[in-house]
Design a protein around this motif. Structure first.
Motif, PDB file in Angstrom:
ATOM      1  N   LEU A 129      -5.895  -1.503   0.711  1.00 35.13           N
ATOM      2  CA  LEU A 129      -6.027  -0.545  -0.379  1.00 35.13           C
ATOM      3  C   LEU A 129      -4.709  -0.424  -1.143  1.00 35.13           C
ATOM      4  CD1 LEU A 129      -7.782   2.272   1.695  1.00 35.13           C
ATOM      5  CD2 LEU A 129      -8.907   0.514   0.324  1.00 35.13           C
ATOM      6  N   VAL A 186      -6.516   1.175  12.366  1.00 34.90           N
ATOM      7  CA  VAL A 186      -5.620   0.815  11.270  1.00 34.90           C
ATOM      8  C   VAL A 186      -4.336   0.267  11.888  1.00 34.90           C
ATOM      9  CG1 VAL A 186      -4.449   1.579   9.167  1.00 34.90           C
ATOM     10  CG2 VAL A 186      -6.558   2.721   9.894  1.00 34.90           C
ATOM     11  N   THR A 238       0.847  -1.197   0.000  1.00 33.43           N
ATOM     12  CA  THR A 238       0.000   0.000   0.000  1.00 33.43           C
ATOM     13  C   THR A 238       0.879   1.242   0.000  1.00 33.43           C
ATOM     14  OG1 THR A 238      -1.749  -1.136   1.252  1.00 33.43           O
ATOM     15  CG2 THR A 238      -1.792   1.276   1.247  1.00 33.43           C
ATOM     16  N   GLU A 280      -3.529   2.502  -1.956  1.00 35.96           N
ATOM     17  CA  GLU A 280      -2.890   3.632  -1.307  1.00 35.96           C
ATOM     18  C   GLU A 280      -3.792   4.133  -0.191  1.00 35.96           C
ATOM     19  OE1 GLU A 280      -2.252   6.105  -4.736  1.00 35.96           O
ATOM     20  OE2 GLU A 280      -3.988   7.337  -4.246  1.00 35.96           O
ATOM     21  N   SER A 281      -3.191   4.772   0.823  1.00 39.16           N
ATOM     22  CA  SER A 281      -3.988   5.181   1.976  1.00 39.16           C
ATOM     23  C   SER A 281      -3.329   6.328   2.716  1.00 39.16           C
ATOM     24  CB  SER A 281      -4.175   3.998   2.940  1.00 39.16           C
ATOM     25  OG  SER A 281      -4.878   4.393   4.101  1.00 39.16           O
ATOM     26  N   LEU A 316     -14.314   4.958   4.717  1.00 34.37           N
ATOM     27  CA  LEU A 316     -14.081   4.545   3.335  1.00 34.37           C
ATOM     28  C   LEU A 316     -15.449   4.551   2.692  1.00 34.37           C
ATOM     29  CD1 LEU A 316     -11.529   1.609   3.796  1.00 34.37           C
ATOM     30  CD2 LEU A 316     -11.058   3.921   2.952  1.00 34.37           C
ATOM     31  N   ARG A 327       1.883   4.722   1.093  1.00 33.05           N
ATOM     32  CA  ARG A 327       1.610   5.417   2.352  1.00 33.05           C
ATOM     33  C   ARG A 327       1.539   6.929   2.102  1.00 33.05           C
ATOM     34  NH1 ARG A 327       2.713   1.176   6.038  1.00 33.05           N
ATOM     35  NH2 ARG A 327       2.728  -0.687   4.723  1.00 33.05           N
ATOM     36  N   ALA A 372      -8.913   5.594  -3.520  1.00 30.72           N
ATOM     37  CA  ALA A 372      -8.094   4.383  -3.572  1.00 30.72           C
ATOM     38  C   ALA A 372      -8.913   3.215  -4.104  1.00 30.72           C
ATOM     39  CB  ALA A 372      -7.552   4.054  -2.190  1.00 30.72           C
ATOM     40  N   GLY A 405     -11.552   7.784   0.689  1.00 28.50           N
ATOM     41  CA  GLY A 405     -11.183   7.710   2.088  1.00 28.50           C
ATOM     42  C   GLY A 405     -11.156   9.091   2.716  1.00 28.50           C
ATOM     43  N   HIS A 417      -7.073  -1.945   7.347  1.00 32.89           N
ATOM     44  CA  HIS A 417      -8.107  -1.009   7.797  1.00 32.89           C
ATOM     45  C   HIS A 417      -9.240  -1.840   8.397  1.00 32.89           C
ATOM     46  CE1 HIS A 417      -5.827   0.920   4.583  1.00 32.89           C
ATOM     47  NE2 HIS A 417      -6.189   2.090   5.076  1.00 32.89           N
TER      48      HIS A 417
END
Length: 383
Positions: free
Chosen positions: A35, A62, A4, A37-38, A54, A6, A19, A85, A71
């Motif tokens: 995801l 998380v 993912t 990306e988050s 989300l 960051r 995402a 998100g 998540h």
């Protein structure tokens, strides 16, 4: 392993992002969403995780496990779906203020006294820091003044991951030996520390630091502190309490301590007078029961110490067992039983068993309480 991106490291102020859901895993207490990306920060480095949404699905926690960003949700989300998100920004910014303030306090304590931060907890109300050396209230006040001056200088916070060669030359704080990629957070002239958390962009955004207490803990001290909006909330609560006190005591807000001192002195004098009057009443009561043998008395509104004093006074004159009971607000009764040169242990044991009581003391004098009515107590003593 699902990777993912960051986003919280690229921009700690990112509040919203789009995402793709890569996986949705069913677990014992809900679901783990992964995801591509988050911007949700996982719990780590003493900082709690972010929370938020989300789409309309609540993200409660998380965590990072084995390199994956999980998540936690109560509802599933279909893999392949694109979601928006949204992190709880007020909550996140509060944590950024607290974490950044903690760095500055820890760094300045280390500079001034050489102590290390050996324990750190960011609670929902206060932060605690454990130092491996002693600090007193005066030193704490000096650190508080210094750290706030540094906050108000509003210098940019520097965050980088220096190459190994450069890292070897840096003097930075770390609780353990680090290898590989190390993230360094620097508050100029205050602190340089290895840290994976999210921080404010400049020290001024911390707002203010308030050091609340210092107590001895293990081989050093534990300090409680708050930063940012928590300081404002704290001052508002204290101000409201002081306002209520000033109204009740008819004192100016900046004179409440003097008013309380006067009230304490008056209360002390009145207590002394009450005690003297009480002693006179108990002495008269004891004379009234002289030679009467065993006596059972019920008196309203007595504190435990007064129950003891009355039982002691009556047992000196009655020639038997003096039992005094006084009703509590919840309907139970406090008691004191005394008999000169007597042994009340077996009697007290039976009484406590019959009247749902507890208590004890010396063989000739016991105190305690029972969960019973006056009628039940009288019946037990009449047997």
């Amino acid at each position: 392993m699902t990777e993912t991106r960051r986003l919280y490291y690229e921009d700690a102020y990112r509040k919203e992002f789009t995402a793709k859901v890569l996986e949705c895993r069913t677990v014992k207490k809900g679901y783990h969403i992964l995801l591509d990306e988050s911007a949700f920060y996982p719990e780590g480095g003493g900082q709690p995780s972010d929370r938020g949404l989300l789409d309309q699905v609540k993200v409660s926690e998380v965590h990072e496990k084995e390199g994956e960003l999980l998540h936690y949700t109560d509802e599933p989300i279909e893999p392949g779906q694109e979601v928006i998100g949204r992190i709880d920004w007020e909550y996140r910014f509060d944590l950024m203020q607290q974490h950044s303030g903690e760095h500055m306090v820890s760094g300045l304590v280390h500079q001034a006294y050489g102590y290390d931060n050996v324990g750190f907890h960011m609670g929902s109300d206060v932060i605690t820091i454990d130092f491996n050396g002693m600090l007193d209230e005066t030193q704490l006040a000096e650190i508080e003044e210094l750290v706030n001056r540094k906050v108000w200088e509003n210098k940019p916070v520097k965050i980088c991951c220096p190459p190994p060669e450069e890292l070897k030359t840096l003097d930075y704080r770390s609780k353990k030996e680090l290898t590989g990629k190390v993230r360094i957070v620097e508050f100029p002239e205050a602190d340089v520390c290895a840290c994976c958390g999210t921080h404010v962009a400049s020290s001024g955004e911390i707002g203010m630091v308030k050091l609340l207490s210092v107590v001895k803990f293990r081989e050093g001290v534990r300090v409680e502190m708050i930063c940012g909006k928590r300081v404002l909330d704290y001052l508002n609560r204290i101000n409201e309490q002081n306002h209520q006190i000033s109204v009740k005591l008819s004192a100016k807000p900046d004179k409440t301590a003097l008013a309380v001192t006067r009230l304490q002195e008056e209360n002390f004098r009145l207590k002394g007078r009450v005690m003297r009057l009480e002693d006179d009443v108990f002495s008269s009561e004891a004379q009234k029961w002289e030679g009467a043998g065993s006596v059972l008395l019920f008196q309203e509104g007595l504190e435990a110490d007064s129950v003891r004093k009355l039982a002691d006074a009556v047992m000196q004159t009655c020639g038997g067992c003096a039992a005094v009971f006084s009703r509590n607000e919840d309907g139970s009764y406090k008691y004191a039983l005394g008999e000169l040169n007597g042994d009340l242990r077996q009697f007290t044991k039976e009484m406590n068993g019959a009247l749902h009581g507890r208590g004890g003391g010396k063989p000739f004098f016991v105190q305690g309480s029972v969960q019973a009515s006056e009628e039940e107590i009288r019946k037990f003593f009449e047997r």
